[in-house]
Design a protein around this motif. Sequence first.
Motif, PDB file in Angstrom:
ATOM      1  N   ILE A  11      -3.004   5.301  -7.565  1.00 30.38           N
ATOM      2  CA  ILE A  11      -3.790   6.000  -6.549  1.00 30.38           C
ATOM      3  C   ILE A  11      -4.959   6.755  -7.165  1.00 30.38           C
ATOM      4  CG2 ILE A  11      -1.831   6.262  -4.972  1.00 30.38           C
ATOM      5  CD1 ILE A  11      -1.682   9.233  -5.795  1.00 30.38           C
ATOM      6  N   GLU A  12      -5.935   6.977  -6.316  1.00 33.29           N
ATOM      7  CA  GLU A  12      -7.051   7.871  -6.616  1.00 33.29           C
ATOM      8  C   GLU A  12      -6.949   8.997  -5.590  1.00 33.29           C
ATOM      9  OE1 GLU A  12     -11.436   6.844  -5.888  1.00 33.29           O
ATOM     10  OE2 GLU A  12     -11.143   6.438  -8.028  1.00 33.29           O
ATOM     11  N   PRO A  30      -6.862   6.150 -12.632  1.00 36.50           N
ATOM     12  CA  PRO A  30      -5.977   6.345 -11.483  1.00 36.50           C
ATOM     13  C   PRO A  30      -4.648   6.962 -11.924  1.00 36.50           C
ATOM     14  CG  PRO A  30      -6.032   4.035 -12.114  1.00 36.50           C
ATOM     15  CD  PRO A  30      -7.061   4.738 -12.953  1.00 36.50           C
ATOM     16  N   LEU A  31      -3.961   7.594 -10.990  1.00 36.41           N
ATOM     17  CA  LEU A  31      -2.615   8.087 -11.221  1.00 36.41           C
ATOM     18  C   LEU A  31      -1.670   6.920 -10.947  1.00 36.41           C
ATOM     19  CD1 LEU A  31      -0.535  10.359 -11.705  1.00 36.41           C
ATOM     20  CD2 LEU A  31      -0.655  10.826  -9.247  1.00 36.41           C
ATOM     21  N   VAL A  32      -0.869   6.565 -11.945  1.00 33.33           N
ATOM     22  CA  VAL A  32       0.055   5.434 -11.824  1.00 33.33           C
ATOM     23  C   VAL A  32       1.465   5.991 -11.940  1.00 33.33           C
ATOM     24  CG1 VAL A  32       0.735   3.196 -12.774  1.00 33.33           C
ATOM     25  CG2 VAL A  32      -1.666   3.919 -12.898  1.00 33.33           C
ATOM     26  N   PHE A  33       2.329   5.618 -10.989  1.00 35.08           N
ATOM     27  CA  PHE A  33       3.689   6.134 -10.967  1.00 35.08           C
ATOM     28  C   PHE A  33       4.637   5.121 -10.340  1.00 35.08           C
ATOM     29  CE2 PHE A  33       1.642   7.241  -7.067  1.00 35.08           C
ATOM     30  CZ  PHE A  33       2.605   7.070  -6.081  1.00 35.08           C
ATOM     31  N   MET A  34       5.932   5.328 -10.563  1.00 32.59           N
ATOM     32  CA  MET A  34       6.948   4.478  -9.958  1.00 32.59           C
ATOM     33  C   MET A  34       7.399   5.145  -8.661  1.00 32.59           C
ATOM     34  SD  MET A  34      10.472   2.896 -11.511  1.00 32.59           S
ATOM     35  CE  MET A  34       9.568   2.096 -12.837  1.00 32.59           C
ATOM     36  N   PHE A  35       7.222   4.443  -7.572  1.00 33.67           N
ATOM     37  CA  PHE A  35       7.535   4.974  -6.253  1.00 33.67           C
ATOM     38  C   PHE A  35       9.037   5.208  -6.104  1.00 33.67           C
ATOM     39  CE2 PHE A  35       8.180   4.884  -1.675  1.00 33.67           C
ATOM     40  CZ  PHE A  35       7.124   5.657  -1.219  1.00 33.67           C
ATOM     41  N   GLY A  36       9.391   6.334  -5.469  1.00 32.86           N
ATOM     42  CA  GLY A  36      10.787   6.626  -5.176  1.00 32.86           C
ATOM     43  C   GLY A  36      11.543   7.286  -6.296  1.00 32.86           C
ATOM     44  N   LYS A  37      10.861   7.672  -7.356  1.00 33.92           N
ATOM     45  CA  LYS A  37      11.526   8.268  -8.517  1.00 33.92           C
ATOM     46  C   LYS A  37      11.172   9.734  -8.716  1.00 33.92           C
ATOM     47  CE  LYS A  37      13.659   4.538  -9.630  1.00 33.92           C
ATOM     48  NZ  LYS A  37      15.098   4.448  -9.436  1.00 33.92           N
ATOM     49  N   VAL A 133      -6.537  10.517  -0.380  1.00 31.36           N
ATOM     50  CA  VAL A 133      -5.867   9.593  -1.295  1.00 31.36           C
ATOM     51  C   VAL A 133      -6.193   8.150  -0.934  1.00 31.36           C
ATOM     52  CG1 VAL A 133      -3.717   9.617   0.062  1.00 31.36           C
ATOM     53  CG2 VAL A 133      -3.637   8.994  -2.346  1.00 31.36           C
ATOM     54  N   SER A 134      -6.423   7.337  -1.962  1.00 32.23           N
ATOM     55  CA  SER A 134      -6.671   5.905  -1.801  1.00 32.23           C
ATOM     56  C   SER A 134      -5.654   5.144  -2.629  1.00 32.23           C
ATOM     57  CB  SER A 134      -8.066   5.523  -2.306  1.00 32.23           C
ATOM     58  OG  SER A 134      -9.059   6.228  -1.626  1.00 32.23           O
ATOM     59  N   ILE A 135      -5.140   4.063  -2.061  1.00 33.90           N
ATOM     60  CA  ILE A 135      -4.202   3.209  -2.782  1.00 33.90           C
ATOM     61  C   ILE A 135      -5.015   2.140  -3.512  1.00 33.90           C
ATOM     62  CG2 ILE A 135      -2.202   1.680  -2.634  1.00 33.90           C
ATOM     63  CD1 ILE A 135      -1.582   4.543  -1.721  1.00 33.90           C
ATOM     64  N   ASN A 136      -4.997   2.196  -4.844  1.00 36.22           N
ATOM     65  CA  ASN A 136      -5.729   1.211  -5.645  1.00 36.22           C
ATOM     66  C   ASN A 136      -4.932  -0.061  -5.853  1.00 36.22           C
ATOM     67  OD1 ASN A 136      -7.585   3.247  -5.878  1.00 36.22           O
ATOM     68  ND2 ASN A 136      -7.453   3.451  -8.085  1.00 36.22           N
ATOM     69  N   ASN A 137      -3.618   0.100  -6.105  1.00 37.46           N
ATOM     70  CA  ASN A 137      -2.797  -1.075  -6.398  1.00 37.46           C
ATOM     71  C   ASN A 137      -1.327  -0.763  -6.142  1.00 37.46           C
ATOM     72  OD1 ASN A 137      -2.417  -3.745  -7.230  1.00 37.46           O
ATOM     73  ND2 ASN A 137      -2.016  -3.160  -9.335  1.00 37.46           N
ATOM     74  N   ILE A 138      -0.591  -1.793  -5.791  1.00 34.18           N
ATOM     75  CA  ILE A 138       0.867  -1.742  -5.652  1.00 34.18           C
ATOM     76  C   ILE A 138       1.381  -3.021  -6.289  1.00 34.18           C
ATOM     77  CG2 ILE A 138       2.841  -1.685  -4.064  1.00 34.18           C
ATOM     78  CD1 ILE A 138       0.817  -0.578  -1.922  1.00 34.18           C
ATOM     79  N   ARG A 139       2.348  -2.889  -7.179  1.00 35.27           N
ATOM     80  CA  ARG A 139       2.908  -4.082  -7.811  1.00 35.27           C
ATOM     81  C   ARG A 139       4.386  -3.882  -8.080  1.00 35.27           C
ATOM     82  NH1 ARG A 139       4.032  -3.254 -13.054  1.00 35.27           N
ATOM     83  NH2 ARG A 139       2.909  -1.633 -14.185  1.00 35.27           N
TER      84      ARG A 139
END
Length: 170
Positions: A11-12, A30-37, A133-139
Amino acid sequence: MAIETNQIVSIEYEVNDGEKVVDSNIGGEPLVFMFGKGQIIPGLENAIADMSIGQKAEVTVKAKDAYGEYNSEAIQEVPKDQFSGIDLEEGMTLYGQGEDGGTVQVTVKEIGDESVIIDFNHPLAGKDLAFVVSINNIREASADEIMSGIPVENQHDDCCGTGGGTGCGC
């Protein structure tokens, strides 16, 4: 499509505490994190759960879902000699080790002749936060990322290739 637990999200964002911008990574990494953790504040994670790549939103996160309500009992007076060698200033942030071995952040509230008043509250405790907040990527996370809880984008080999390289698995 909803973001799922263990997916890696990038996210940005910009966050305002009602008075000023207190943090932003716009134009940076960007801020990169594992969702739900629990790697970002719960209110923001809940707010982006139904967002998609490329989507931008304005989100208000209430204090209780950010850094918690302000706790007036989290103020402590300690002897000034515990800060020997530190040039204390009111408002400065200090880091120490808590009883559980984890890092503790405190803010210097007042400096007296014999004692210092410190505040264990997070600087943003008690504040509602406004995010853009903007979602840059989800993988999908790899098996290694799920096991470690650390997205590959956040893994750094600080010692390998620097000439030292001992004790770090190089």
